[in-house]
Enzyme design. Sequence first.
Site, mmCIF file in Angstrom:
data_model
loop_
_atom_site.group_PDB
_atom_site.id
_atom_site.type_symbol
_atom_site.label_atom_id
_atom_site.label_comp_id
_atom_site.label_asym_id
_atom_site.label_seq_id
_atom_site.Cartn_x
_atom_site.Cartn_y
_atom_site.Cartn_z
ATOM 1 N N GLU A 62 0.849 -1.196 0.000
ATOM 2 C CA GLU A 62 0.000 0.000 0.000
ATOM 3 C C GLU A 62 0.882 1.243 0.000
ATOM 4 O O GLU A 62 1.996 1.213 0.522
ATOM 5 C CB GLU A 62 -0.909 -0.082 1.244
ATOM 6 C CG GLU A 62 -1.811 1.081 1.519
ATOM 7 C CD GLU A 62 -2.845 1.373 0.441
ATOM 8 O OE1 GLU A 62 -2.438 1.541 -0.725
ATOM 9 O OE2 GLU A 62 -4.029 1.498 0.766
ATOM 10 N N ASP A 63 0.380 2.330 -0.564
ATOM 11 C CA ASP A 63 1.181 3.559 -0.582
ATOM 12 C C ASP A 63 1.249 4.228 0.788
ATOM 13 O O ASP A 63 2.319 4.557 1.272
ATOM 14 C CB ASP A 63 0.672 4.547 -1.657
ATOM 15 C CG ASP A 63 -0.825 4.875 -1.541
ATOM 16 O OD1 ASP A 63 -1.516 4.301 -0.669
ATOM 17 O OD2 ASP A 63 -1.308 5.706 -2.333
ATOM 18 N N ASP A 79 -3.420 6.129 6.397
ATOM 19 C CA ASP A 79 -3.826 7.429 6.927
ATOM 20 C C ASP A 79 -4.743 7.141 8.122
ATOM 21 O O ASP A 79 -4.267 6.847 9.217
ATOM 22 C CB ASP A 79 -4.516 8.176 5.776
ATOM 23 C CG ASP A 79 -4.821 9.624 6.074
ATOM 24 O OD1 ASP A 79 -4.211 10.188 6.993
ATOM 25 O OD2 ASP A 79 -5.671 10.204 5.380
ATOM 26 N N LYS A 85 0.873 7.884 8.300
ATOM 27 C CA LYS A 85 0.533 9.122 9.032
ATOM 28 C C LYS A 85 -0.109 8.690 10.339
ATOM 29 O O LYS A 85 -1.333 8.729 10.480
ATOM 30 C CB LYS A 85 -0.493 9.936 8.235
ATOM 31 C CG LYS A 85 0.049 10.710 7.080
ATOM 32 C CD LYS A 85 -1.051 11.623 6.531
ATOM 33 C CE LYS A 85 -0.801 11.955 5.091
ATOM 34 N NZ LYS A 85 -1.957 12.620 4.454
ATOM 35 N N PHE A 145 -0.626 16.462 3.384
ATOM 36 C CA PHE A 145 -1.047 15.733 2.183
ATOM 37 C C PHE A 145 0.106 15.713 1.191
ATOM 38 O O PHE A 145 0.557 16.745 0.719
ATOM 39 C CB PHE A 145 -2.285 16.372 1.557
ATOM 40 C CG PHE A 145 -2.938 15.455 0.569
ATOM 41 C CD1 PHE A 145 -3.859 14.501 0.994
ATOM 42 C CD2 PHE A 145 -2.600 15.502 -0.778
ATOM 43 C CE1 PHE A 145 -4.438 13.627 0.084
ATOM 44 C CE2 PHE A 145 -3.182 14.636 -1.691
ATOM 45 C CZ PHE A 145 -4.103 13.691 -1.257
ATOM 46 N N VAL A 146 0.598 14.514 0.907
ATOM 47 C CA VAL A 146 1.794 14.385 0.077
ATOM 48 C C VAL A 146 1.461 13.760 -1.283
ATOM 49 O O VAL A 146 0.483 13.030 -1.423
ATOM 50 C CB VAL A 146 2.876 13.538 0.784
ATOM 51 C CG1 VAL A 146 3.402 14.260 2.008
ATOM 52 C CG2 VAL A 146 2.353 12.149 1.159
ATOM 53 N N ASP A 200 -1.079 10.642 -5.552
ATOM 54 C CA ASP A 200 -1.646 11.687 -6.397
ATOM 55 C C ASP A 200 -2.423 12.723 -5.602
ATOM 56 O O ASP A 200 -2.852 12.498 -4.472
ATOM 57 C CB ASP A 200 -2.634 11.063 -7.387
ATOM 58 C CG ASP A 200 -3.935 10.619 -6.693
ATOM 59 O OD1 ASP A 200 -3.849 9.830 -5.730
ATOM 60 O OD2 ASP A 200 -5.014 11.085 -7.087
ATOM 61 N N ARG A 216 1.802 11.639 -9.805
ATOM 62 C CA ARG A 216 2.257 10.280 -9.485
ATOM 63 C C ARG A 216 3.639 9.995 -10.067
ATOM 64 O O ARG A 216 4.361 9.131 -9.592
ATOM 65 C CB ARG A 216 1.288 9.242 -10.063
ATOM 66 C CG ARG A 216 -0.111 9.263 -9.454
ATOM 67 C CD ARG A 216 -0.874 8.025 -9.925
ATOM 68 N NE ARG A 216 -2.307 8.116 -9.749
ATOM 69 C CZ ARG A 216 -2.966 7.799 -8.634
ATOM 70 N NH1 ARG A 216 -2.297 7.391 -7.572
ATOM 71 N NH2 ARG A 216 -4.278 7.874 -8.565
HETATM 72 P P1 IMP Z 1 -7.071 5.689 4.888
HETATM 73 O O1 IMP Z 1 -8.226 4.792 4.601
HETATM 74 O O2 IMP Z 1 -7.509 6.950 5.563
HETATM 75 O O3 IMP Z 1 -5.945 5.019 5.639
HETATM 76 O O4 IMP Z 1 -6.547 6.210 3.486
HETATM 77 C C1 IMP Z 1 -5.610 5.552 2.747
HETATM 78 C C2 IMP Z 1 -5.672 6.031 1.306
HETATM 79 O O5 IMP Z 1 -5.905 7.442 1.213
HETATM 80 C C3 IMP Z 1 -4.348 5.794 0.618
HETATM 81 O O6 IMP Z 1 -4.320 4.555 -0.030
HETATM 82 C C4 IMP Z 1 -4.247 6.957 -0.340
HETATM 83 O O7 IMP Z 1 -4.807 6.611 -1.600
HETATM 84 C C5 IMP Z 1 -5.075 8.064 0.262
HETATM 85 N N1 IMP Z 1 -4.242 9.079 0.946
HETATM 86 C C6 IMP Z 1 -4.172 9.315 2.272
HETATM 87 N N2 IMP Z 1 -3.302 10.311 2.549
HETATM 88 C C7 IMP Z 1 -2.792 10.695 1.361
HETATM 89 C C8 IMP Z 1 -1.802 11.680 0.984
HETATM 90 O O8 IMP Z 1 -1.196 12.412 1.796
HETATM 91 N N3 IMP Z 1 -1.556 11.774 -0.343
HETATM 92 C C9 IMP Z 1 -2.166 11.003 -1.284
HETATM 93 N N4 IMP Z 1 -3.075 10.063 -0.976
HETATM 94 C C10 IMP Z 1 -3.389 9.912 0.334
HETATM 95 MG MG MG Z 2 -5.207 8.137 -3.909
#
Ligand code: IMP
Ligand code: MG
Length: 182
Positions: free
Chosen positions: A99-100, A103, A131, A153-154, A160, A166
Site C-alpha cells: 500500500e502507498d 492514513d 501518518k 497531504f503528500v 496523487d 504520481r
Molecule cells: P485511509 O483509509 O484513511 O488510511 O486512506 C488511505 C488512502 O488514502 C491511501 O491509499 C491513499 O490513496 C489516500 N491518501 C491518504 N493520505 C494521502 C496523501 O497524503 N496523499 C495522497 N493520498 C493519500
Molecule cells: Mg489516492
Amino acid sequence: MDRCIIDEVLLPESIIQKRVKELGEQISRDYGGQEVRAVGILRGAFIFMSDLVRNISVPLSVDFMAISSYTEGRDSGGVVRILKDLDKPITNKHVLIVEDIVDTGLTLHHLKEVLMIREPASLKVCALLDKKERRLIHDLQVEYTGFEIPNRFVVGYGLDYAEKYRNYPFIFVLKPEFYQSL
Ligand code: IMP
Ligand code: MG
C-alpha cells in the site's frame, strides 16, 4: 520537473530507494524462502510495488486490486469500494498487501477483512508511508512501514492529488494554491 509547484520535498528519491531496498531485504529474510503473493493496491502503490518486488529475493508472484476510499480530491468519502478485484485466488497463499500510505487506516482495515475471508496462509501489510497521528483504527497491524510522516497531504512516487503528480520520483507537499480544497 516543475519546481515551482513544490512547497517542500519530504522524501528525496535517494532516501526512498535506500529504504525500499531495506524493506525488500527484511521481507526476504522474514519469509525465509516461502513464496509470497504481493498484492499492490492501485493506483497509489504501483511505483512502490515495482521497486519493492525488485528488492525481494524469495519466490514471488504479483496481483493487483483497485479500491476507492477517497473522492477526486483529498477528502475521504468514508466509503471503501472494490473497483477491481484480484485476478487469482489467495487461499493458502502468503499474501503481502503493498500500500502507498496508511492514513486513518479505514481502507486497510476493510481490505484485510475482505481478504481474510478467502483464507490466505498469512496476511501482512507493507506500507511505504504512515501518518500515525491520523489513525482511527488503532489496532491495525502494519508489519512493514517505510516512513512515518507528519499529517500533511503528500504527492509523488505514485501518490496523487486529483490523479496528478504520481510520476515524480520523490515525495513532496504541493504549494497550497495547487490544492483546490484544503
Ligand atoms: P485511509 O483509509 O484513511 O488510511 O486512506 C488511505 C488512502 O488514502 C491511501 O491509499 C491513499 O490513496 C489516500 N491518501 C491518504 N493520505 C494521502 C496523501 O497524503 N496523499 C495522497 N493520498 C493519500
Ligand atoms: Mg489516492
